[in-house]
Design a protein around this motif. Structure first.
Motif, PDB file in Angstrom:
ATOM      1  N   TYR A 357       0.818  -1.219   0.000  1.00  0.00           N
ATOM      2  CA  TYR A 357       0.000   0.000   0.000  1.00  0.00           C
ATOM      3  C   TYR A 357       0.853   1.271   0.000  1.00  0.00           C
ATOM      4  CZ  TYR A 357       0.965  -0.068   5.025  1.00  0.00           C
ATOM      5  OH  TYR A 357       1.599  -0.089   6.240  1.00  0.00           O
ATOM      6  N   ARG A 439      -4.119   7.041   8.635  1.00  0.00           N
ATOM      7  CA  ARG A 439      -4.421   5.610   8.502  1.00  0.00           C
ATOM      8  C   ARG A 439      -3.201   4.830   8.008  1.00  0.00           C
ATOM      9  NH1 ARG A 439      -9.481   7.567   7.505  1.00  0.00           N
ATOM     10  NH2 ARG A 439      -9.008   8.088   5.340  1.00  0.00           N
ATOM     11  N   ARG A 443      -1.230   1.903   9.933  1.00  0.00           N
ATOM     12  CA  ARG A 443      -1.064   0.611   9.268  1.00  0.00           C
ATOM     13  C   ARG A 443       0.409   0.188   9.246  1.00  0.00           C
ATOM     14  NH1 ARG A 443      -3.801  -0.329   3.352  1.00  0.00           N
ATOM     15  NH2 ARG A 443      -3.425  -2.562   3.310  1.00  0.00           N
ATOM     16  N   ASP A 444       1.299   1.152   9.026  1.00  0.00           N
ATOM     17  CA  ASP A 444       2.747   0.852   9.080  1.00  0.00           C
ATOM     18  C   ASP A 444       3.101   0.248  10.436  1.00  0.00           C
ATOM     19  OD1 ASP A 444       2.991   2.198   6.650  1.00  0.00           O
ATOM     20  OD2 ASP A 444       3.790   4.038   7.561  1.00  0.00           O
ATOM     21  N   GLY A 447       1.684  -3.140  10.962  1.00  0.00           N
ATOM     22  CA  GLY A 447       2.396  -4.128  10.141  1.00  0.00           C
ATOM     23  C   GLY A 447       3.721  -4.515  10.771  1.00  0.00           C
TER      24      GLY A 447
END
Ligand SMILES: Cc1cc2nc3c(=O)[nH]c(=O)nc-3n(C[C@H](O)[C@H](O)[C@H](O)COP(=O)(O)OP(=O)(O)OC[C@H]3O[C@@H](n4cnc5c(N)ncnc54)[C@H](O)[C@@H]3O)c2cc1C
Lengths: 543, 68
Positions: A357, A439, A443-444, A447
Motif C-alpha cells: 500500500y 491511517r 497501518r505501518d 504491520g
C-alpha cells in the motif's frame, strides 16, 4: 581580503560543506552561535558502563544530570531523554530560534555541531528513486556519499537483506557487533525470513557513523568503538561522528576560520559579495562579507533567515517532517536471560518495511535494546509504586526492544512555515495530517508490530510522538520545478532564486523526504553544494 | 486512575540519587533469573501492584458515587 565562502552553521551540513570547500582550495569563514560543553564532556570517564556504575561516586552528574533536561516527546519518556552531557545541544534554541505552533514541536540547535552533537548516528543512504524525488542528481550524490562515508567513517553490513535499501558506498568499515538482544532478533529473522520478506519486511544491522576501525590522518585521531555502552554520555575515543571533529580538523588549516558567538538573522546578495548580518552574544549587530555564502543552519532556521532577508512575512513555505512512532516490545527469547555488557548503545538494527500500500515508499524502523539508561527511567513508567516498579524494570530490561518507526512523508498545503513579521525571527509553523496519512501511518506500525510478533516479540504499546519529534526536517526552501509555487525557491546548485550569491546546503532544498535517517544525505548534499559554489567562484574569476 | 500511582518528580529524584550511588548499583541492575522464574516473578509483581491499587480504586469509586 574577504573569504571565498561564509558558511553559516557547524552542524553536519555546515561541517561537511566547509570541509569540501577547503578540499577544493577555497578559503572559508564559518559563522556559528557555537554553544558547547567541554567540561561536561570531560567529566565522563572512558570506562565500561557496568564499571562506572559500580565505582564512580560522581556518576549522577552525567548519568542523571541536575534533572531531566529535555523531553521532545512530552509525556512519552521512553526514548525522549537527551542525557546531561548532550543537553548543551539544545541550549538557547527555543529563545533565539523561536517557532510558534500549536501543531508542530521542532527541535533546534545553536551548538557547535548542531543537532549532530546529540544525534544517534544512523547513516542509511537514499536510493536512486528517492534522490530523484527529492530533486538531487544521482551521480553527483553517489560520489558525494563516497566522500562522506570515507570522511566520517560508517560501519555497515553488506550481507544483510537491508543492504540494497540503505547502502551504496563501498567505503564502509565492517559492521558493529550486534548486542545479545539484537543477535536473538536476527536469529529469529533468519528462521522466518521468507515469510516476513513476503510481507515486505527486511531486517539488518543498522549502518552507523560508529568506527569499528580507527581513522588517522593529520588533525584527526579517532579510535574504534570500545563497546563500553557509554555512547549516550561520552565519547572519549571519538568513535561516533560529531561535526565538531571536522571543525577541529579544519581549524588546523590556514584557509579556515571559525567565528563563534554569532546569531545570524539575514543576508544580502550584492554584485560582488554576500553579506551576512547578525548579532553577537551581547545583542550587538555584526556583519561579515564573503564572495559567496552558504546557509547550513538546519531546514527551519535557513528558511527563517531567507524569509527575513527578503522581508517576506505571512507567506507559506512548505514543510516536510517524517512522522514517528515507537513500538515498545518484549523479546520473549530474552526474558530471564543474561545479556552481555559489551555493546554499543546506538540503534542495533534497522528494519526496512515496504508494504504494497506504500507503493514503493519505505518505512524505516530503528531497533534499540534498553540498556545503559538508568533503571529509574523505566521503573517510573509503570503504573505501580516504585518499590514494585524497580524490580519489574530489572526483570524486563534485557528483553525490552524498542522500535522507532519513521513514516514516509507527503507534501501538503497543511504543512508549512511562515515568518510572523518581516523584521523578526519568529517563525509560525503548522503541521496537520489528513485521514489517509494517519491511517497509513497506523497501518505501518501495525504491520511492523505483526512482524515483531512473528519474530517472538510481544508489543506492549505504540506511542505516537508529537509532530516534529522525529527531528527530520526538510523542504522549506524547495528546489524549483514545474508547478512549484513556494514564494522562495532554490536551484539545483542550492542557490536561492533572487539571491545569486547565497546557497543552501542543508535539507531545506529537498522536494521530498524519505523515512530513513536523513543526515548522511544532508552531509553528502552539502559537499555537492559547496563544490558547486567553489566552481562558480572559479568561473567568475576566469571571466 | 493508574497514573495516580506513578511517582512524582521528588520520588523520581530520590530514586535516581539512590541508583547512582555506586554502593547500591547492584540492586538496580538487570535481573536474569531464567525464563520461568521471571514470568512467575512478573506475575507476582503484577498481583502486588493490583493489590496496592485496589484500595485507592475502591475509595475513588465510592467517592465518585457519593459525588453524584
Ligand atoms: C537525539 C537525536 C538523535 C538523532 N539521530 C539521528 C540519526 O540516527 N540519524 C540521522 O540521520 N539523524 C539523526 N538526528 C537528526 C540530525 O541530528 C539532523 O538531521 C542533523 O543534525 C541536521 O543537520 P544540519 O546541519 O542541517 O542542522 P543542525 O544540526 O541543526 O545544525 C545547525 C547549525 O547551525 C547553527 N545555527 C542555527 N541557526 C543559526 C543562526 N541563526 N545563526 C548562527 N548559527 C545558527 C547551529 O549552531 C548549528 O551549528 C538526530 C537528532 C537528535 C537530536
Amino acid at each position: 581580503m574577504i573569504p571565498d565562502l561564509l558558511v553559516v552553521g557547524s552542524g553536519p551540513a555546515g561541517a561537511q560543506a566547509a570541509k569540501a570547500a577547503i578540499d577544493a582550495g577555497a578559503s572559508v569563514q564559518m559563522l556559528d552561535f557555537g554553544n558547547d560543553d567541554p567540561a561536561g564532556r570531560a567529566s565522563v570517564p572512558d570506562a565500561p558502563f557496568s564499571v562506572v556504575r559500580r565505582t564512580d561516586p560522581e556518576q549522577a552528574r552525567y548519568l542523571w544530570g541536575a534533572r531531566d533536561v529535555w523531553n521532545p516527546y512530552e509525556g512519552n519518556r521512553v526514548a525522549g531523554h537527551l542525557t546531561a552531557p548532550r543537553a548543551f545541544a539544545l541550549a538557547d534554541a527555543d529563545r533565539l530560534l523561536p517557532v510558534a505552533s500549536d501543531t508542530f514541536t521542532p527541535v533546534r540547535s545553536l551548538a557547535l555541531g548542531g543537532l549532530g552533537a546529540a544525534w544517534g548516528a544512523g547513516t542509511p543512504c537514499f536510493e536512486d528513486h528517492e534522490l530523484v524525488a527529492m530533486g538531487l542528481p544521482v551521480e553527483a550524490m553517489a560520489a558525494a556519499y563516497d566522500e562522506v562515508v570515507r570522511d566520517i567513517g560508517v560501519s555497515a553490513a553488506w550481507d544483510d537483506d537491508t543492504a540494497p535499501y540503505v547502502l551504496r558506498s563501498r567505503a564502509t568499515q565492517p559492521a558493529a557487533e550486534p548486542d545479545t538482544n539484537a543477535r536473538a532478533l536476527l536469529a529469529a529473522y533468519a528462521r522466518r525470513r521468507d515469510a516476513v520478506r513476503a510481507a515486505g519486511f527486511t531486517l539488518g544491522r543498522a549502518p552507523l557513523a560508529l568506527l569499528t576501525q580507527p581513522i588517522r590522518r593529520p588533525g584527526c585521531e579517532r579510535d574504534a568503538n570500545p563497546y563500553f555502552d557509554m555512547d549516550f554520555y561520552g565519547d572519549a575515543r571519538r568513535s561516533i561522528y560529531r561535526p565538531r571533529y571536522t571543525i577541529d580538523e579544519l581549524r588546523a588549516h590556514p584557509r579556515f576560520t571559525y567565528t563563534e558567538g554569532v546569531l545570524v538573522h539575514a543576508f544580502a546578495s550584492e554584485s560582488d559579495r554576500a553579506v551576512v548580518h547578525g548579532t553577537d552574544r551581547r545583542g550587538e549587530p555584526v556583519a561579515f562579507a564573503g564572495r559567496r555564502a552558504i546557509l547550513a543552519t538546519g531546514a527551519l532556521n535557513s528558511a527563517r533567515i531567507a524569509l527575513r532577508s527578503f522581508g517576506i512575512a505571512g507567506e507559506r513555505q512548505p514543510l516536510l517532517s517524517n512522522e514517528m512512532s515507537f513500538l515498545i516490545a518484549l523479546n520473549l527469547a530474552m526474558l530471564g536471560r543474561t545479556a552481555d555488557d559489551r555493546r554499543h548503545s546506538l540503534a542495533q538494527l534497522l528494519a526496512i518495511y515496504a508494504p504494497d500500500y506504500r507503493g514503493g515508499e519505505r518505512v524505516a524502523a530503528s531497533i534499540y535494546s534498553y540498556r545503559s539508561l538508568l533503571n529509574v527511567r523505566l521503573a517510573t513508567e509503570f503504573p505501580m509504586p516504585t518499590r514494585l516498579g524497580v524490580p519489574t524494570a530489572r526483570l524486563l530490561t534485557n528483553a525490552l526492544t524498542i522500535a522507532g518507526v519513521h513514516h514516509p512523508e507527503r507534501r501538503s498545503a497543511r504543512k508549512w512555515v511562515a515568518l510572523a513579521r518581516a523584521d523578526g525571527d519568529l517563525l509560525n509553523a503548522h503541521y496537520e495530517l489528513d485521514g489517509d496519512e494517519r491511517r497509513a501511518n497506523a497501518r505501518d506500525a501495525a504491520g511492523i508490530a505483526a512482524v515483531l510478533r512473528r519474530l517472538g516479540c510481544v508489543t506492549l504499546r505504540r506511542i505516537a510522538t508529537p509532530h516534529g519529534a522525529s527531528i527530520h526536517y526538510a523542504g522549506t526552501l524547495p528546489m524549483r520545478a514545474p508547478g512549484e509555487r513556494a514564494p522562495l525557491q532554490t536551484d539545483e546548485a542550492g542557490r536561492i532564486v533572487g539571491a545569486e550569491r547565497v546557497h543552501v546546503a542543508d535539507s531545506a532544498t529537498w522536494r521530498a523526504l524519505p523515512a530513513k535517517g536523513l543526515t548522511l544525505t544532508i552531509m553528502a548534499n552539502a559537499r555537492r553544494v559547496a563544490r558547486l559554489a567553489v566552481e562558480t567562484l572559479r568561473a567568475e574569476a576566469r571571466a | 486512575m493508574l497514573t495516580r500511582l506513578q511517582p512524582g518528580q521528588a520520588e523520581i529524584e530520590r530514586l535516581a540519587r539512590r541508583e547512582t550511588d555506586p554502593r547500591r548499583a547492584a540492586s538496580f541492575e538487570p535481573l536474569a533469573l531464567g525464563p520461568l522464574p521471571t514470568v512467575l516473578a512478573l506475575a507476582a509483581l503484577g498481583i502486588a501492584a493490583a493489590l496496592v491499587a485496589l484500595p485507592r480504586l475502591l475509595v475513588r469509586l465510592v467517592s465518585e458515587r457519593g459525588a453524584r
